[in-house]
Design an enzyme around this catalytic site. Structure first.
Site, PDB file in Angstrom:
ATOM      1  N   HIS A  36      78.887  45.801  41.347  1.00 36.02           N
ATOM      2  CA  HIS A  36      78.404  46.124  42.783  1.00 36.02           C
ATOM      3  C   HIS A  36      79.406  46.215  43.706  1.00 36.02           C
ATOM      4  O   HIS A  36      80.861  46.122  43.205  1.00 36.02           O
ATOM      5  CB  HIS A  36      77.412  44.855  43.123  1.00 36.02           C
ATOM      6  CG  HIS A  36      78.082  43.461  43.243  1.00 36.02           C
ATOM      7  ND1 HIS A  36      78.875  43.246  44.043  1.00 36.02           N
ATOM      8  CD2 HIS A  36      77.915  42.521  42.449  1.00 36.02           C
ATOM      9  CE1 HIS A  36      79.352  41.820  44.115  1.00 36.02           C
ATOM     10  NE2 HIS A  36      78.757  41.650  42.850  1.00 36.02           N
ATOM     11  N   ASP A  46      73.682  31.690  46.360  1.00 34.57           N
ATOM     12  CA  ASP A  46      73.775  32.911  47.234  1.00 34.57           C
ATOM     13  C   ASP A  46      72.803  32.678  48.191  1.00 34.57           C
ATOM     14  O   ASP A  46      71.550  32.654  48.095  1.00 34.57           O
ATOM     15  CB  ASP A  46      73.740  34.153  46.704  1.00 34.57           C
ATOM     16  CG  ASP A  46      73.903  35.294  47.322  1.00 34.57           C
ATOM     17  OD1 ASP A  46      73.884  35.261  48.713  1.00 34.57           O
ATOM     18  OD2 ASP A  46      74.124  36.304  47.084  1.00 34.57           O
ATOM     19  N   HIS A  87      79.010  44.451  52.662  1.00 35.47           N
ATOM     20  CA  HIS A  87      78.173  45.054  53.415  1.00 35.47           C
ATOM     21  C   HIS A  87      78.123  44.701  54.889  1.00 35.47           C
ATOM     22  O   HIS A  87      78.756  43.529  55.102  1.00 35.47           O
ATOM     23  CB  HIS A  87      76.619  45.038  52.738  1.00 35.47           C
ATOM     24  CG  HIS A  87      76.161  43.655  52.742  1.00 35.47           C
ATOM     25  ND1 HIS A  87      75.889  42.756  53.755  1.00 35.47           N
ATOM     26  CD2 HIS A  87      76.246  42.696  51.546  1.00 35.47           C
ATOM     27  CE1 HIS A  87      75.350  41.458  53.162  1.00 35.47           C
ATOM     28  NE2 HIS A  87      75.573  41.491  51.845  1.00 35.47           N
ATOM     29  N   ASP A 110      42.981  35.232  54.907  1.00 44.30           N
ATOM     30  CA  ASP A 110      43.150  35.300  56.283  1.00 44.30           C
ATOM     31  C   ASP A 110      44.513  34.531  56.751  1.00 44.30           C
ATOM     32  O   ASP A 110      44.743  34.115  57.785  1.00 44.30           O
ATOM     33  CB  ASP A 110      42.262  34.924  57.029  1.00 44.30           C
ATOM     34  CG  ASP A 110      41.819  33.518  56.996  1.00 44.30           C
ATOM     35  OD1 ASP A 110      42.108  32.902  55.746  1.00 44.30           O
ATOM     36  OD2 ASP A 110      41.049  32.665  57.646  1.00 44.30           O
ATOM     37  N   HIS A 133      70.318  39.562  41.146  1.00 46.88           N
ATOM     38  CA  HIS A 133      69.149  39.226  42.162  1.00 46.88           C
ATOM     39  C   HIS A 133      68.119  38.182  41.485  1.00 46.88           C
ATOM     40  O   HIS A 133      66.840  38.102  41.581  1.00 46.88           O
ATOM     41  CB  HIS A 133      68.430  40.425  42.687  1.00 46.88           C
ATOM     42  CG  HIS A 133      69.057  41.119  43.384  1.00 46.88           C
ATOM     43  ND1 HIS A 133      68.924  42.629  43.643  1.00 46.88           N
ATOM     44  CD2 HIS A 133      70.397  41.012  44.181  1.00 46.88           C
ATOM     45  CE1 HIS A 133      69.802  43.187  44.265  1.00 46.88           C
ATOM     46  NE2 HIS A 133      70.521  42.140  44.805  1.00 46.88           N
ATOM     47  N   ARG A 138      80.228  34.537  41.807  1.00 46.30           N
ATOM     48  CA  ARG A 138      80.417  35.450  42.897  1.00 46.30           C
ATOM     49  C   ARG A 138      80.875  34.347  44.090  1.00 46.30           C
ATOM     50  O   ARG A 138      80.364  33.445  44.305  1.00 46.30           O
ATOM     51  CB  ARG A 138      79.277  35.830  43.278  1.00 46.30           C
ATOM     52  CG  ARG A 138      79.647  37.014  44.623  1.00 46.30           C
ATOM     53  CD  ARG A 138      78.214  37.985  44.469  1.00 46.30           C
ATOM     54  NE  ARG A 138      76.851  37.167  44.835  1.00 46.30           N
ATOM     55  CZ  ARG A 138      75.966  37.210  43.984  1.00 46.30           C
ATOM     56  NH1 ARG A 138      76.086  37.690  42.717  1.00 46.30           N
ATOM     57  NH2 ARG A 138      74.845  36.705  44.231  1.00 46.30           N
ATOM     58  N   TYR A 186      80.499  38.924  36.001  1.00 44.49           N
ATOM     59  CA  TYR A 186      79.317  38.430  35.320  1.00 44.49           C
ATOM     60  C   TYR A 186      79.327  39.089  33.614  1.00 44.49           C
ATOM     61  O   TYR A 186      79.470  40.105  33.662  1.00 44.49           O
ATOM     62  CB  TYR A 186      78.139  39.290  35.898  1.00 44.49           C
ATOM     63  CG  TYR A 186      78.011  39.357  37.654  1.00 44.49           C
ATOM     64  CD1 TYR A 186      77.621  38.124  38.230  1.00 44.49           C
ATOM     65  CD2 TYR A 186      78.801  40.029  38.381  1.00 44.49           C
ATOM     66  CE1 TYR A 186      77.616  38.159  39.580  1.00 44.49           C
ATOM     67  CE2 TYR A 186      78.706  40.127  39.538  1.00 44.49           C
ATOM     68  CZ  TYR A 186      78.421  39.227  40.578  1.00 44.49           C
ATOM     69  OH  TYR A 186      78.381  39.116  41.702  1.00 44.49           O
ATOM     70  N   HIS A 194      71.751  42.961  55.140  1.00 45.27           N
ATOM     71  CA  HIS A 194      72.384  44.221  54.913  1.00 45.27           C
ATOM     72  C   HIS A 194      72.100  45.029  55.928  1.00 45.27           C
ATOM     73  O   HIS A 194      70.937  45.728  56.326  1.00 45.27           O
ATOM     74  CB  HIS A 194      71.704  44.845  53.642  1.00 45.27           C
ATOM     75  CG  HIS A 194      72.090  44.132  52.332  1.00 45.27           C
ATOM     76  ND1 HIS A 194      72.627  44.937  51.281  1.00 45.27           N
ATOM     77  CD2 HIS A 194      71.738  42.873  51.756  1.00 45.27           C
ATOM     78  CE1 HIS A 194      73.262  44.148  50.252  1.00 45.27           C
ATOM     79  NE2 HIS A 194      72.508  43.113  50.500  1.00 45.27           N
ATOM     80  N   GLU A 234      82.437  39.965  48.797  1.00 39.92           N
ATOM     81  CA  GLU A 234      81.867  39.122  47.776  1.00 39.92           C
ATOM     82  C   GLU A 234      81.985  39.805  46.532  1.00 39.92           C
ATOM     83  O   GLU A 234      81.279  40.149  45.712  1.00 39.92           O
ATOM     84  CB  GLU A 234      80.374  39.186  47.847  1.00 39.92           C
ATOM     85  CG  GLU A 234      79.988  40.620  48.391  1.00 39.92           C
ATOM     86  CD  GLU A 234      78.327  40.547  48.413  1.00 39.92           C
ATOM     87  OE1 GLU A 234      77.604  39.770  47.712  1.00 39.92           O
ATOM     88  OE2 GLU A 234      77.577  41.135  49.317  1.00 39.92           O
ATOM     89  N   GLU A 281      81.379  34.684  48.306  1.00 38.53           N
ATOM     90  CA  GLU A 281      81.143  35.484  49.286  1.00 38.53           C
ATOM     91  C   GLU A 281      81.152  34.878  50.672  1.00 38.53           C
ATOM     92  O   GLU A 281      80.795  33.731  50.856  1.00 38.53           O
ATOM     93  CB  GLU A 281      79.553  36.043  49.335  1.00 38.53           C
ATOM     94  CG  GLU A 281      79.195  36.843  50.250  1.00 38.53           C
ATOM     95  CD  GLU A 281      77.729  37.511  50.141  1.00 38.53           C
ATOM     96  OE1 GLU A 281      77.168  38.342  50.775  1.00 38.53           O
ATOM     97  OE2 GLU A 281      76.868  36.805  49.469  1.00 38.53           O
ATOM     98  N   ASP A 308      75.316  34.771  55.147  1.00 41.97           N
ATOM     99  CA  ASP A 308      75.288  35.350  54.028  1.00 41.97           C
ATOM    100  C   ASP A 308      76.492  34.888  53.134  1.00 41.97           C
ATOM    101  O   ASP A 308      77.628  35.332  53.201  1.00 41.97           O
ATOM    102  CB  ASP A 308      75.214  36.725  53.755  1.00 41.97           C
ATOM    103  CG  ASP A 308      74.814  37.307  52.425  1.00 41.97           C
ATOM    104  OD1 ASP A 308      74.761  36.364  51.430  1.00 41.97           O
ATOM    105  OD2 ASP A 308      75.003  38.427  52.063  1.00 41.97           O
TER     106      ASP A 308
END
Length: 435
Positions: free
Chosen positions: A347, A257, A351, A36, A240, A403, A385, A358, A381, A405, A268
């Site tokens: 990638h 990130d 965005h 619950d 991710h 990365r 890799y 996003h 960004e 960003e 972001d």
């Protein structure tokens, strides 16, 4: 965000809808986490964008030109027993006095009242698929109305996707929205700086995550825009990665990130830095290449440029650099056309950013990339890799993920880096970590 801002948005949408229309927006449903226990409640972004109302079990209705009131909010009734357990409920009085509704009814009366409102309209603006229960009710109500057509009951003739209009509105940020997003970015930037100061070999990734959450929370941003990524070493090559459970080793990089959410607006930011505070020569070469690509992309963020102009600039810079370092072989222009860079950068370069990390808004119009305009906010960004075990790649480059960003506002003449407070040059990072 003031009620004046929400009222302005409702008026703008109703002007586009015109008389004879009705728009229907449900709040988000509550979600069980286990037994619950519910997940912390967050209202649907579209619903909140127009109402500023953060309670569950609510439906907003807009009817331009309705004499009894154009903005109707169905919501929960006041209930002393529920409020003792879960906190205050606005009720019908609060919906009008505090949240600017022209009229308010109990959510339990929705099935009786809303069909009669539909009978008065020609066009229905509604986003199918957001609320399955309301989708089913809408279908039932329309069928009931159509069944009364012979007795003279009016049936709506057009059904229009509300999100097409609303999401275009959300793409252009007002001064109030920009102020909130600027503050959110500054809070997240301060948290990233703290992690650079605190990081040392032997720490667990989740310890840096905990520091980030604490810094944002103590500055007033108690929610994150998304699950933070804290990836050390080879984990940084997983786009991710969210386990955040491994030990941080000296000689490796850590990619973070993470961005807070403030007043329902996202930040972001990604920063990558050496666990021990000093880049190795191969790490520095790759890092500088990613930074050069990001700076080249940011230069392309200005009114009139196509949305993909930053991506093209980043790709050109990365490809030339990868050839120079020996990671790619061939003519850069040809390698770009053949997308050979995707072995290391798979990638997009950014965005839209807003209430959702996003964020909504079309990237193309009639098959062509959208032009950037003042008030739009996007991320930039680029990254590289190179997982351990990559075939045909020298070992000195392996196990490195980078990365960088930032959050970028398109201004009248150029752009503003909202997250500029987060250090990102090699010298800045090494200096702050040494201190």
């Amino acid at each position: 965000m003031t009620q004046t801002e929400f009222k302005r948005r409702r008026r703008q949408l109703m002007r586009m809808m015109g008389k004879g229309s009705i728009a229907i927006l449900p709040a988000a449903a509550t979600r069980l986490r286990n037994s619950d226990v519910h997940y912390p409640y967050r209202p649907d972004s579209d619903f909140y964008y127009l109402t500023g109302f953060a309670e569950p079990e609510a439906v907003a209705v807009l009817i331009p030109g309705r004499k009894q009131g154009e903005y109707i909010l169905f919501c929960r009734e006041k209930d002393a027993d529920k409020e003792r357990w879960d906190g205050a409920i606005a009720g019908q009085e609060g919906a009008v006095e505090e949240y600017g509704a022209d009229d308010s009814f109990p959510i339990t009366d929705l099935n009786d009242i809303l069909p009669r409102m539909l009978e008065q309209c020609d066009r229905v603006y509604y986003a199918m698929g957001c609320d399955p229960d309301l989708d089913q009710n809408m279908s039932n109500w329309i069928n009931q109305i159509r069944g009364k057509a012979r007795s003279g009951v009016h049936t709506p003739q057009e059904f229009i996707a509300l999100d097409h209009y609303l999401h275009d509105m959300r793409l252009y940020k007002s001064r109030s929205e920009i102020a909130v997003m600027r503050k959110a970015a500054r809070i997240s930037a301060a948290a990233h700086k703290r992690l650079m100061r605190e990081c040392e070999p032997g720490m667990k990734e989740y310890q840096l995550e905990a520091s980030f959450l604490h810094e944002c929370s103590r500055r007033g941003a108690r929610q994150q825009a998304y699950s933070p990524i804290v990836g050390g070493g080879d984990n940084a090559t997983i786009l991710h990665y969210v386990d955040n459970s491994d030990k941080l080793e000296s000689g490796e990089l850590v990619l973070i990130d993470a961005g807070c959410e403030l007043d329902y607006y996202a930040s972001d930011i990604t920063r990558t830095f050496p666990v021990n505070g000093k880049f190795t020569p191969p790490q520095a070469q790759l890092y500088q290449l990613v930074l050069d690509a990001q700076l080249a992309a940011i230069k392309q963020v200005k009114p009139g440029n196509a949305y993909n102009a930053p991506h093209k600039a980043a790709v050109r810079t990365l490809t030339r650099g990868l050839v120079k370092l020996g990671l790619l072989k061939g003519q850069p222009a040809k390698l770009v056309r053949e997308e050979k860079y995707k072995k290391f950068f798979m990638h997009g370069t950014g965005h839209w950013l807003g209430m959702d990390v996003h964020d909504v808004g079309d990237y193309k119009i009639d098959g062509h990339w959208r032009q950037l305009e003042p008030g739009m906010v996007l991320t930039i960004e680029p990254g590289l890799y190179i997982p351990r075990g990559s075939k045909g790649v020298a070992k000195k480059w392996q196990g490195i993920g980078i990365r960088i960003e930032d959050d970028i506002l398109v201004t009248r003449d150029s752009c503003e880096v909202l997250s500029a407070d987060a250090p990102k040059t090699i010298t800045e990072i090494e200096d702050i970590m040494a201190a």
